[in-house]
Design a protein around this motif. Sequence first.
Motif, PDB file in Angstrom:
ATOM      1  N   VAL A 116      31.430  52.038  45.352  1.00 51.50           N
ATOM      2  CA  VAL A 116      32.577  51.499  45.983  1.00 51.50           C
ATOM      3  C   VAL A 116      33.586  52.441  47.744  1.00 51.50           C
ATOM      4  O   VAL A 116      34.291  51.341  48.121  1.00 51.50           O
ATOM      5  N   HIS A 117      32.990  53.694  47.462  1.00 54.22           N
ATOM      6  CA  HIS A 117      33.635  53.894  48.909  1.00 54.22           C
ATOM      7  C   HIS A 117      32.354  52.646  50.382  1.00 54.22           C
ATOM      8  O   HIS A 117      32.946  52.866  51.631  1.00 54.22           O
ATOM      9  N   ILE A 118      31.510  52.323  49.739  1.00 52.41           N
ATOM     10  CA  ILE A 118      30.538  52.169  50.793  1.00 52.41           C
ATOM     11  C   ILE A 118      31.319  50.417  50.875  1.00 52.41           C
ATOM     12  O   ILE A 118      31.681  49.513  51.969  1.00 52.41           O
ATOM     13  N   ALA A 119      31.911  49.759  49.852  1.00 52.09           N
ATOM     14  CA  ALA A 119      32.404  48.494  50.014  1.00 52.09           C
ATOM     15  C   ALA A 119      34.236  48.424  50.941  1.00 52.09           C
ATOM     16  O   ALA A 119      33.807  47.933  51.538  1.00 52.09           O
ATOM     17  N   LYS A 120      34.239  50.191  50.351  1.00 50.64           N
ATOM     18  CA  LYS A 120      35.804  50.033  51.210  1.00 50.64           C
ATOM     19  C   LYS A 120      35.948  49.808  52.699  1.00 50.64           C
ATOM     20  O   LYS A 120      36.313  49.609  53.190  1.00 50.64           O
ATOM     21  N   SER A 121      34.434  50.536  53.057  1.00 50.71           N
ATOM     22  CA  SER A 121      34.235  51.170  54.525  1.00 50.71           C
ATOM     23  C   SER A 121      34.267  49.536  55.607  1.00 50.71           C
ATOM     24  O   SER A 121      34.644  50.478  56.841  1.00 50.71           O
ATOM     25  N   GLY A 122      33.883  48.585  55.271  1.00 52.22           N
ATOM     26  CA  GLY A 122      33.874  47.748  56.183  1.00 52.22           C
ATOM     27  C   GLY A 122      32.240  47.431  56.896  1.00 52.22           C
ATOM     28  O   GLY A 122      32.070  46.475  57.590  1.00 52.22           O
ATOM     29  N   ASN A 123      31.493  48.144  55.656  1.00 49.61           N
ATOM     30  CA  ASN A 123      29.928  48.446  57.155  1.00 49.61           C
ATOM     31  C   ASN A 123      29.778  47.370  56.442  1.00 49.61           C
ATOM     32  O   ASN A 123      28.106  46.964  56.808  1.00 49.61           O
ATOM     33  N   ILE A 124      29.920  46.527  55.172  1.00 49.91           N
ATOM     34  CA  ILE A 124      28.855  45.271  55.036  1.00 49.91           C
ATOM     35  C   ILE A 124      28.527  43.804  55.368  1.00 49.91           C
ATOM     36  O   ILE A 124      30.587  43.795  55.540  1.00 49.91           O
ATOM     37  N   GLY A 125      27.748  43.181  55.801  1.00 49.66           N
ATOM     38  CA  GLY A 125      28.470  42.392  56.613  1.00 49.66           C
ATOM     39  C   GLY A 125      26.705  41.532  56.547  1.00 49.66           C
ATOM     40  O   GLY A 125      26.175  41.803  56.338  1.00 49.66           O
ATOM     41  N   PRO A 126      26.586  40.842  57.267  1.00 52.58           N
ATOM     42  CA  PRO A 126      26.078  39.370  57.564  1.00 52.58           C
ATOM     43  C   PRO A 126      24.582  40.337  58.262  1.00 52.58           C
ATOM     44  O   PRO A 126      24.572  41.218  59.052  1.00 52.58           O
ATOM     45  N   GLY A 127      23.423  40.125  57.557  1.00 45.25           N
ATOM     46  CA  GLY A 127      22.180  41.005  58.239  1.00 45.25           C
ATOM     47  C   GLY A 127      22.343  42.311  57.643  1.00 45.25           C
ATOM     48  O   GLY A 127      21.972  43.330  58.349  1.00 45.25           O
ATOM     49  N   ASN A 128      23.754  43.655  57.423  1.00 46.56           N
ATOM     50  CA  ASN A 128      23.687  44.539  56.803  1.00 46.56           C
ATOM     51  C   ASN A 128      24.150  44.604  55.925  1.00 46.56           C
ATOM     52  O   ASN A 128      24.842  44.998  54.959  1.00 46.56           O
ATOM     53  N   ILE A 129      22.942  44.819  54.238  1.00 47.64           N
ATOM     54  CA  ILE A 129      23.519  44.506  53.507  1.00 47.64           C
ATOM     55  C   ILE A 129      23.515  46.204  52.337  1.00 47.64           C
ATOM     56  O   ILE A 129      22.339  46.241  53.045  1.00 47.64           O
ATOM     57  N   ALA A 130      24.300  45.812  51.550  1.00 48.17           N
ATOM     58  CA  ALA A 130      24.336  47.352  50.534  1.00 48.17           C
ATOM     59  C   ALA A 130      23.081  47.207  48.894  1.00 48.17           C
ATOM     60  O   ALA A 130      23.330  45.903  48.854  1.00 48.17           O
ATOM     61  N   ASP A 131      21.912  47.597  48.956  1.00 43.74           N
ATOM     62  CA  ASP A 131      21.218  47.555  48.643  1.00 43.74           C
ATOM     63  C   ASP A 131      20.854  48.023  47.446  1.00 43.74           C
ATOM     64  O   ASP A 131      20.996  49.638  47.006  1.00 43.74           O
ATOM     65  N   ALA A 132      21.773  47.985  45.709  1.00 47.51           N
ATOM     66  CA  ALA A 132      22.408  48.776  44.859  1.00 47.51           C
ATOM     67  C   ALA A 132      21.070  49.279  44.190  1.00 47.51           C
ATOM     68  O   ALA A 132      21.054  49.087  43.176  1.00 47.51           O
ATOM     69  N   ASP A 133      19.361  48.427  44.872  1.00 46.76           N
ATOM     70  CA  ASP A 133      18.536  48.817  43.950  1.00 46.76           C
ATOM     71  C   ASP A 133      18.131  46.655  42.330  1.00 46.76           C
ATOM     72  O   ASP A 133      19.242  47.029  42.233  1.00 46.76           O
ATOM     73  N   LEU A 134      16.803  47.686  42.224  1.00 40.77           N
ATOM     74  CA  LEU A 134      16.670  46.702  41.053  1.00 40.77           C
ATOM     75  C   LEU A 134      17.519  46.562  39.574  1.00 40.77           C
ATOM     76  O   LEU A 134      17.993  47.063  39.069  1.00 40.77           O
ATOM     77  N   LEU A 135      17.324  44.633  39.153  1.00 43.63           N
ATOM     78  CA  LEU A 135      18.122  44.558  38.355  1.00 43.63           C
ATOM     79  C   LEU A 135      17.434  45.405  37.549  1.00 43.63           C
ATOM     80  O   LEU A 135      16.057  44.605  37.013  1.00 43.63           O
ATOM     81  N   GLU A 136      17.730  45.877  36.384  1.00 39.27           N
ATOM     82  CA  GLU A 136      17.156  45.784  34.631  1.00 39.27           C
ATOM     83  C   GLU A 136      17.625  44.682  34.040  1.00 39.27           C
ATOM     84  O   GLU A 136      17.398  45.361  33.102  1.00 39.27           O
ATOM     85  N   VAL A 137      18.491  43.887  34.475  1.00 44.04           N
ATOM     86  CA  VAL A 137      18.476  42.329  33.383  1.00 44.04           C
ATOM     87  C   VAL A 137      17.344  41.959  32.889  1.00 44.04           C
ATOM     88  O   VAL A 137      16.323  42.154  33.442  1.00 44.04           O
ATOM     89  N   GLY A 138      16.840  42.334  31.544  1.00 42.17           N
ATOM     90  CA  GLY A 138      15.820  42.366  30.545  1.00 42.17           C
ATOM     91  C   GLY A 138      15.399  43.309  30.489  1.00 42.17           C
ATOM     92  O   GLY A 138      13.977  42.748  29.230  1.00 42.17           O
ATOM     93  N   ASN A 139      15.246  44.034  30.349  1.00 41.83           N
ATOM     94  CA  ASN A 139      14.347  45.197  30.175  1.00 41.83           C
ATOM     95  C   ASN A 139      15.400  46.092  29.165  1.00 41.83           C
ATOM     96  O   ASN A 139      16.647  46.048  28.954  1.00 41.83           O
ATOM     97  N   ASN A 140      15.283  46.666  28.412  1.00 42.13           N
ATOM     98  CA  ASN A 140      15.590  48.340  27.572  1.00 42.13           C
ATOM     99  C   ASN A 140      16.665  48.383  28.150  1.00 42.13           C
ATOM    100  O   ASN A 140      16.635  49.540  28.914  1.00 42.13           O
ATOM    101  N   GLY A 141      17.567  48.886  26.471  1.00 42.89           N
ATOM    102  CA  GLY A 141      18.148  50.231  27.348  1.00 42.89           C
ATOM    103  C   GLY A 141      19.833  49.999  27.378  1.00 42.89           C
ATOM    104  O   GLY A 141      20.592  50.926  27.505  1.00 42.89           O
ATOM    105  N   MET A 142      20.245  49.380  27.410  1.00 39.03           N
ATOM    106  CA  MET A 142      21.576  48.410  27.860  1.00 39.03           C
ATOM    107  C   MET A 142      21.620  47.244  26.932  1.00 39.03           C
ATOM    108  O   MET A 142      21.052  46.615  26.406  1.00 39.03           O
ATOM    109  N   THR A 143      22.690  46.771  26.154  1.00 44.03           N
ATOM    110  CA  THR A 143      23.484  45.765  25.350  1.00 44.03           C
ATOM    111  C   THR A 143      23.221  44.905  26.467  1.00 44.03           C
ATOM    112  O   THR A 143      23.192  44.517  27.587  1.00 44.03           O
TER     113      THR A 143
END
Length: 554
Positions: free
Chosen positions: A245-272
Amino acid sequence: MRISNYTFVAVTSIAYLHVAQGFQSTPVMGWNSYNQMACSPNEAKITEAINSLANRGFVDAGYKFFQVDCGWASRDGQRNATTGALKIDSNSFPNGLLPLSQLARSKGMKWAMYSDAGVRMCDTQVPSPVAGSLGNEAADADLFKSLSTEYVKYDNCYADGPLSSQNAPKASRTDFVTRFTTMWKQLQQVGITGMLVCQWGVPYSSPNGLEGPSQWTKGLSTSFRLSDDIATGWANVYRIYNQAVHIAKSGNIGPGNIADADLLEVGNNGMTFDEQATHFAFWAMLKSALMISTNVSALSNEFVSVLQNRDLIAINQDTAVKPIKLVQRWTADRDLWTGDLANGDVAVLVVDLSNTRRTLSLQFSELGIKSADVKDLWTSATVKNTSGYSKAVNGHGSLALRLSNVQRTSGSEPGYTYSSVSNGVLASGANVQPCTGCASSNKVGNLGGSSNGSVVLSNIRTSQANQTVKFDYINCEVGYLGSSNNERLASISVNGRPAQTVSFPLSGYNWATDIYTGYGVELSGFNTKGANSITISGAGSGWAPDFDRIAVIA
């Protein structure tokens, strides 16, 4: 011509910048081995993954980077006696990694590697038997280049030594810039222009105080991990979601400075299915890297359709690289996020937080929009020239929308009257603390928790009985895997009426400077003809955030 040492440093820095600019400015998309294989990849599994990505249309959909995570290096802790580089595990990869890199590239992919800025790599075996790159960055960069590597994920385990207790340090540190810059420069020198700083959102103890990775990684990487590792289950998505939330609001994300939220869990167990779809939509609109990490050959067609959703991928790869930002949270009910796209369109995400099947509705006036054409990114349905949109969703489901032909509302926001929380009446353990970043130079802390502190602000006057009240607050309690979910709760009451519990996401890392300003909370019960009071305390046994000031409509 003789060049002084100072001139050489300047020229070299320009060269690094020029090479780094050769890497793509939008988030990477690809596949990573960890969630499927942990630290036990091997030649057969990697070969199958490469072929499955190509055969099932993922490469054509944009997933180009193929990354082998931990487990590729020799488990004897030794280095190549001739080159000094890490050794490839000959048991798991008897033919080495080069044939696999060649196979991936023959399928239209780009090869990506993994290492660690410590004396050992992260590993599922603790303590790790695998050497890290600390002190041997040049030799390892040469190895990566020999494999035609274009992108490196650089982790943070065992920075202080090889002991179990030194595995994954979460305390703030002063050496992040030094350790990660060393590898960054070596990669640049051999022509590898992409690097992820993977230090789990741990604060950097800088000369200016504690800083998050979005603040110090720009210029020494192409992306940074905004949080600790993801894991199965909605709670882990929500933990990372709150940290974003605060990182998106900060204005620090932009071309060549990407916020990586880690790997996708899509296709794995544990969520609907709906939770996984919302997880993907949020990562895409946040402009995070989209790294699939599951057994692609076993994916159902419905999960393939989520991961290959071309409308969401287009938003992720939008050239403006502007993340969606939180507009407002209705605690335990829904969140509203929005972000601008390069062509003037608007990305919108409404997330159900109630975990019940219900209808989510959005009036575009909440976004300052009079009307727009809408495309539902889950169904591809379109509606022309409308002022809102609604649809039934399952628990933790979402509205993922793209608005075009946007007509903004005219007029200005209502005027607000601010009150410093430090002027309120404190009770129990609540206290006034200095705050260099606060508008009033002070804040109120020790609310809730073991002190059971509270504060009452009185003589508040407003023209609106029901309204969105703005709060400027500080919450720097960083939550890691297995700990808190990066939010603090407060109990807020108007004029002594029944209190409501309000969620306040992480605001940053520095309790003296990282204020989240203008956080909207919908409150009712105000007297428009006289004075009002607002009471703030903790919710349950937990600590509330610290508060700078509040604002009501004049």
